[in-house]
Design an enzyme around this catalytic site. Structure first.
Site, PDB file in Angstrom:
ATOM      1  N   LYS A   4     -14.415   0.237   2.879  1.00  0.00           N
ATOM      2  CA  LYS A   4     -13.302  -0.680   2.615  1.00  0.00           C
ATOM      3  C   LYS A   4     -13.653  -2.112   3.054  1.00  0.00           C
ATOM      4  O   LYS A   4     -13.531  -3.059   2.287  1.00  0.00           O
ATOM      5  CB  LYS A   4     -12.053  -0.165   3.349  1.00  0.00           C
ATOM      6  CG  LYS A   4     -10.905  -1.119   3.388  1.00  0.00           C
ATOM      7  CD  LYS A   4     -10.249  -1.285   2.032  1.00  0.00           C
ATOM      8  CE  LYS A   4      -9.272  -2.431   2.082  1.00  0.00           C
ATOM      9  NZ  LYS A   4      -8.326  -2.471   1.042  1.00  0.00           N
ATOM     10  N   CYS A  45      -5.581  -9.548   2.349  1.00  0.00           N
ATOM     11  CA  CYS A  45      -6.780  -8.738   2.665  1.00  0.00           C
ATOM     12  C   CYS A  45      -8.024  -9.545   2.991  1.00  0.00           C
ATOM     13  O   CYS A  45      -8.573  -9.415   4.093  1.00  0.00           O
ATOM     14  CB  CYS A  45      -7.066  -7.794   1.511  1.00  0.00           C
ATOM     15  SG  CYS A  45      -5.815  -6.533   1.357  1.00  0.00           S
ATOM     16  N   VAL A  66       0.831  -1.200   0.000  1.00  0.00           N
ATOM     17  CA  VAL A  66       0.000   0.000   0.000  1.00  0.00           C
ATOM     18  C   VAL A  66       0.872   1.259   0.000  1.00  0.00           C
ATOM     19  O   VAL A  66       0.735   2.136  -0.859  1.00  0.00           O
ATOM     20  CB  VAL A  66      -0.964  -0.013   1.209  1.00  0.00           C
ATOM     21  CG1 VAL A  66      -1.686   1.320   1.342  1.00  0.00           C
ATOM     22  CG2 VAL A  66      -1.971  -1.152   1.061  1.00  0.00           C
ATOM     23  N   THR A 105      -5.926  -0.462   6.209  1.00  0.00           N
ATOM     24  CA  THR A 105      -7.292  -0.902   6.523  1.00  0.00           C
ATOM     25  C   THR A 105      -7.442  -0.992   8.036  1.00  0.00           C
ATOM     26  O   THR A 105      -6.751  -1.770   8.693  1.00  0.00           O
ATOM     27  CB  THR A 105      -7.558  -2.275   5.869  1.00  0.00           C
ATOM     28  OG1 THR A 105      -7.377  -2.120   4.469  1.00  0.00           O
ATOM     29  CG2 THR A 105      -8.968  -2.758   6.152  1.00  0.00           C
TER      30      THR A 105
END
Ligand code: UDX
Length: 436
Positions: free
Chosen positions: A202, A258, A11, A119
């Site tokens: 998200k 994720c 990220v 996140t």
């Protein structure tokens, strides 16, 4: 604009490089000296298509440092892109985020916006705000914005440069304006919400995709029982624009950094608030079972795996990355080894990382041919192009017993019609099942 980015993982680094490519002056901060030295030379520490090239093209606007104080003190926007790994109980570990926030509080000497890209559980941005404001050393105004990241590994650069949407969660209009300026040159719709909604977008997006995959995997399992073909079924479903064609590929479950983490985090968040998010709980359970699908299928052909030569094609959680996190290979290979199988494995980029976990017990091969030589069974865990383009006749020529268990439906069933290969994939009929 002068921007700092904390963390140079998928990220952080991709964000930093893409922002620099649009002309912002970006300083990326990491605690790892060795990594920083590498990046200063224009070499990305992670494998991500197109990243090295874009990094080298954008070097005029890019700096790398371990000196967070220098990077943060006069930045107009500071992006936090550090990891939020899963804790034992499934909740997100915010220790790295908090550490960075503390450093920002000590360093900033001008008004700025701190942008949380990692996140984080819903409500974290509020906590970050009070934590940071209590610790500010200088008399400055710092706003917090949530700006979740939707990039996929393997296409991270493209996903960032051509984002499906840019979500900005703010409580202050001016902070929203700063972020709109940051993304001025990006061609993507911008959605401005409050911070908690941005945080939820998200999780809700990632968990919906995970749910879609688990749903399709359950339908695939049923297809095998009733004699339908999942590829035809999903093709028929996908034409309905309300369903969509993408993310309907059945297989041996989702992995990566994720979906597994974010489904557990949302489930944990719900139960912590005396709520239950049953659909996501089901997606998690289905996925855990799905990962064992090939080993279960293998038991149809061999009662136990002692002294069996097993070929493993693909180790990473998906193609285009060297990342092994939550990969199906990590669940299956230990079972095979424990049962006494001789495992030979091939992966174009993931083998080095797998070797760190299993340095001796697995034979790592540099070609698919070498992996298949004298194998009694073959497991396909990742749909690498090399596997999809492989001449299937070679399975028959090279293997001792040509049994191919394909966890990613790499081939059409027709391709095996004139062979003596037993081809068992997900949600489809087994070809040549009568041969075993
Ligand atoms: C995902 C999200 O796509 C991205 O938006 C988010 O920011 C991070 O998480 P990533 O984990 O990199 O990205 O990969 P993705 O392509 O989404 O695949 C995740 C897993 O799902 C892989 O194991 C993949 O094989 C599996 N998958 C994906 C399926 O099994 N079927 C599909 O149809 C799609």
């Amino acid at each position: 604009m002068k921007i700092a980015v904390a963390g140079t993982g998928y990220v952080g680094l991709v964000t930093g490089v893409c922002l620099a490519s649009k002309g912002h002056d970006v300083t990326c901060v990491d605690i790892d000296e060795e990594k920083v030295e590498k990046m200063k030379k224009g070499i990305s520490p992670i494998y991500e298509p197109g990243l090295d090239e874009l990094m080298q093209q954008s070097m005029d606007h890019l700096q790398f440092t371990t000196d967070y104080g220098a990077a943060y003190k006069d930045a107009e926007a500071i992006f936090i892109g550090v990891g939020t790994p899963e804790k034992q109980d499934g909740s997100a570990n915010l220790a790295y985020v908090i550490k960075v926030v503390k450093q920002i509080a000590q360093s900033v000497e001008r008004d700025c916006v701190v942008v949380v890209k990692s996140t984080v559980p819903i409500g974290t941005n509020d906590k970050v705000e009070s934590y940071l404001r209590e610790r500010l050393v200088h008399d400055v105004k710092v706003d917090i914005a949530s700006n979740p990241e939707f990039l996929s590994q393997g296409t991270a650069v493209l996903d960032t440069l051509h984002a499906s949407r840019i979500v900005i969660g703010v409580e202050d209009e001016k902070a929203g304006e700063v972020l709109k300026n940051v993304y001025e040159k990006f061609d993507a719709p911008i959605i401005v919400t409050d911070r908690r909604s941005a945080e939820m977008i998200k999780y809700a997006s990632n968990d919906f995709l995970a749910l879609k995959i688990s749903y399709v995997n359950e339908i695939a399992n049923l297809c095998e029982i009733v004699g339908a073909d999942i590829e035809d079924v999903t093709k028929g479903m996908g034409y309905d624009a309300r369903i969509g064609k993408r993310f309907l590929n059945s297989g041996i479950g989702y992995g990566g950094s994720c979906f597994p983490k974010d489904t557990k985090a949302l489930s944990w968040l719900a139960s912590f608030n005396d709520n239950e998010i049953k659909t996501i709980r089901a997606a998690i359970d289905v996925n855990e079972n799905q990962k064992l699908k090939l080993v279960k299928k293998a038991k149809k052909y061999y009662e136990d795996f002692t002294d069996l030569n097993v070929a493993v094609l693909g180790l990473t959680f998906k193609p285009g990355t060297d990342d092994l996190r939550e990969a199906a290979s990590l669940v299956n290979v230990p079972i095979l080894l424990e049962d006494g199988a001789h495992v030979k494995a091939w992966d174009p980029v993931g083998a080095e990382n797998f070797k760190k976990l299993y340095p001796k017990k697995v034979d790592y091969c540099s070609s698919i041919e070498e992996t298949l030589k004298d194998a009694d069974i073959c497991f396909i865990f990742t749909e690498w192009d090399e596997v999809k383009k492989f001449d299937i006749k070679k399975y028959e020529q090279l293997m001792r017993k040509p049994i191919v268990l394909d966890g990613r439906n790499c081939y059409s069933l027709d391709a095996f019609a004139d062979t003596k290969i037993v081809y068992n994939s997900i949600g489809r009929k087994t070809v040549n099942s009568e041969l075993m």
